[in-house]
Structure formats: C-alpha cells, structure tokens
Enzyme design. Structure first.
Site, mmCIF file in Angstrom:
data_model
loop_
_atom_site.group_PDB
_atom_site.id
_atom_site.type_symbol
_atom_site.label_atom_id
_atom_site.label_comp_id
_atom_site.label_asym_id
_atom_site.label_seq_id
_atom_site.Cartn_x
_atom_site.Cartn_y
_atom_site.Cartn_z
ATOM 1 N N ASN A 1 5.593 5.534 5.380
ATOM 2 C CA ASN A 1 6.632 4.494 5.314
ATOM 3 C C ASN A 1 7.728 4.649 6.376
ATOM 4 O O ASN A 1 8.516 3.734 6.598
ATOM 5 C CB ASN A 1 7.278 4.447 3.920
ATOM 6 N N ASP B 1 3.945 -1.744 -5.581
ATOM 7 C CA ASP B 1 3.785 -2.547 -4.359
ATOM 8 C C ASP B 1 4.256 -3.986 -4.583
ATOM 9 O O ASP B 1 4.207 -4.495 -5.707
ATOM 10 C CB ASP B 1 2.297 -2.530 -3.958
#
Ligand code: FPP
Length: 267
Positions: free
Chosen positions: A84, A36
C-alpha cells in the site's frame, strides 16, 4: 446442531435474502477480514478516497464490538499492506493517521469490552506517531482477556514467510537447531505465533467489495480457512452482513482434507 436457529430476512442487503444464522451455532473462533472497497464507496458518493477510509475506520468500531459480543476470539483486520506504500502520499499519510484517531477515541471502549489489541506487520517502518498510537493501545489493553483485535499494519504474507525462513536459517547457522522443520514449528516463526496454536489460523476469511483474491494476506494461515466474498464495500459491511458471512460458515462442513464422519449431524 443449532439450539436456536434464527431466520432473519434482511432487506438492506440489496436483495431480499433469508439468512440462517445462529448466535448459538458454531461461531468462528478467528475471523480475518480484507476490508476492501473504501475508495469505491467514496467515489460513488463523489467524495475523496480518504472519506472512504474514514468511514471504513468507523465501521471497524461497529464490527469489532459486534464480533466481540458474538464470542469471536480473534478478529484480524488487514488495514495496510506492504504494497500500500505505492499509493499517493496524501492517501498513505491519511491511512497512517487512522490508528491515531481510532485508538485515541476507541481505546476506552475496547477496555470496557475487554478487547485486547495486537498488531502484526513491519511496524518499525511506520511513522513514529502511528507506532506510538499502536504501542499505547497495546499497553492499555494488555490485561484484557476477551477478543483479540489483531491489526495487520504494514503486513505482507510473502515477506512474513521470508522473514520466518531467514530467522530459521540464522538459528541453523548458530547451531541452535538440527531437527527437521515441521508445520507447527514453522508457524511459530510467523507473525500470528503469539495467538497460539488454537487461534493462529483463521476459520473464516471475509473479503468485501466483490474482489475475489487474497492479496498477499495470511497465505500460510488460510490453508484450510473458509472463504467468503461479498459485493458490499467495507464501509457498507453491516452487522447483518457479518451475520450472513457467519451464517454461510455455519452451513459448511470443514473436513481439513479428511472425510465426513458417518453419523455426524451435517451442518
Ligand atoms: C482497501 O480499500 C482498504 C485499505 C487499503 C485501507 C483499509 C483501512 C481501513 C478500513 C481503516 C482501518 C482503520 C484503522 C483503525 C487502522 P481500497 O482503498 O483499496 O478501496 P478501492 O479498492 O475501492 O479503491
């Protein structure tokens, strides 16, 4: 417990820290990483978000090579989640092209390093060029016997669990199956099944970027994983950071719900 206990001072980690990490200590067999912070890494440099993903991809190469050299057996990387797709289309398109660029250049090195590529996720929904790059990398590395580089691509843990439940229901409907389902059997229906019983659950889960959540990643498999969170954005996550995460793991005592065994050297 450790044969060689190296103490390294890493000034580059933001603040000066002493890391107790041993290459000869307990190296986690399966490390999973939530990579991330690519977007924030780019924003901090006034670059477009995709520049962060590109740098993130380059970091995958460095971390993969080092993990393999350390003797890690499985490195699972969360590269694209089932959620996503909600991102702007230019970012999704870029992310879908990354495996093409990555494997296009890196496969010979993976072969040299004896790394075997595996992919888990709903790959049938990926664009054709992404599917082709992935299939080719799997094919080119299929005879390798070293570390498994396991990409989670279009992966979501809730979906994975539901797919497993529905597959089991179908078996029941077809009359193939009458026993009670136990944990081992259920694990065989998950996307990590091909890793085998010894390796399917991560020993260590790392999340970069300061966020402390699991984001629908390996919910079943991390039941007893050690969790490690670092402030570092993924593109900045260095070999020293990996050593620090493993060093932290080496200090922990895993009890799997049991008790510490008397007389056992504490970590
Ligand atoms: C999360 O950061 C990262 C991703 C959704 C993509 C991760 C992909 C890579 C690191 C490259 C993968 C490489 C290959 C070969 C497939 P973010 O964008 O959510 O960061 P932010 O929270 O700072 O916005």
């Amino acid at each position: 417990m450790f044969n060689i206990f190296t103490k390294q001072t890493k000034k580059k980690l933001g603040e000066e820290k002493t890391i107790n990490f041993s290459k000869d200590g307990d190296i986690p067999k399966h490390i999973a990483i939530i990579m991330d912070g690519n977007g924030r890494w780019a924003q901090k440099r006034r670059l477009p978000r995709i520049a962060g993903h590109k740098e993130g991809m380059n970091n995958v190469k460095k971390i993969t090579t080092y993990a393999s050299k350390l003797g890690v057996k499985v490195l699972t990387l969360y590269a694209f989640s089932t959620e996503n797709w909600k991102r702007p289309s230019n970012e999704v398109d870029f992310l879908m092209k990354l495996p093409v660029d990555f494997f296009g250049v890196f496969v010979p090195e993976l072969v040299k390093e004896n790394v075997k590529v595996n992919v888990m996720g709903y790959t049938e929904h990926l664009p054709k060029h992404t599917q082709k790059a992935v299939e080719n990398a799997i094919k080119e590395t299929k005879n390798n016997t070293g570390m498994i580089l396991n990409f989670a691509l279009n992966y979501g843990s809730r979906a994975e669990i539901l797919t497993a439940v529905n597959d089991l229901l179908n078996e029941v409907k077809q009359g193939n199956f009458t026993e009670e389902v136990d944990e081992d059997m259920f694990s065989n229906y998950l996307m990590t099944a091909s890793l085998g019983k010894e390796l399917q659950d991560p020993d260590l889960l790392i999340r970069t970027s300061g966020e402390e959540r699991i984001s629908n990643f390996l919910l079943w498999q991390i039941a007893y994983s050690e969790l490690y969170f670092t402030e570092s954005y993924w593109p900045d996550f260095s070999l020293a950071h990996l050593e620090e995460a493993i060093g932290s793991y080496q200090k922990r005592q895993r009890r799997f719900g049991g008790l510490k065994i008397e007389g056992e050297a504490s970590k």
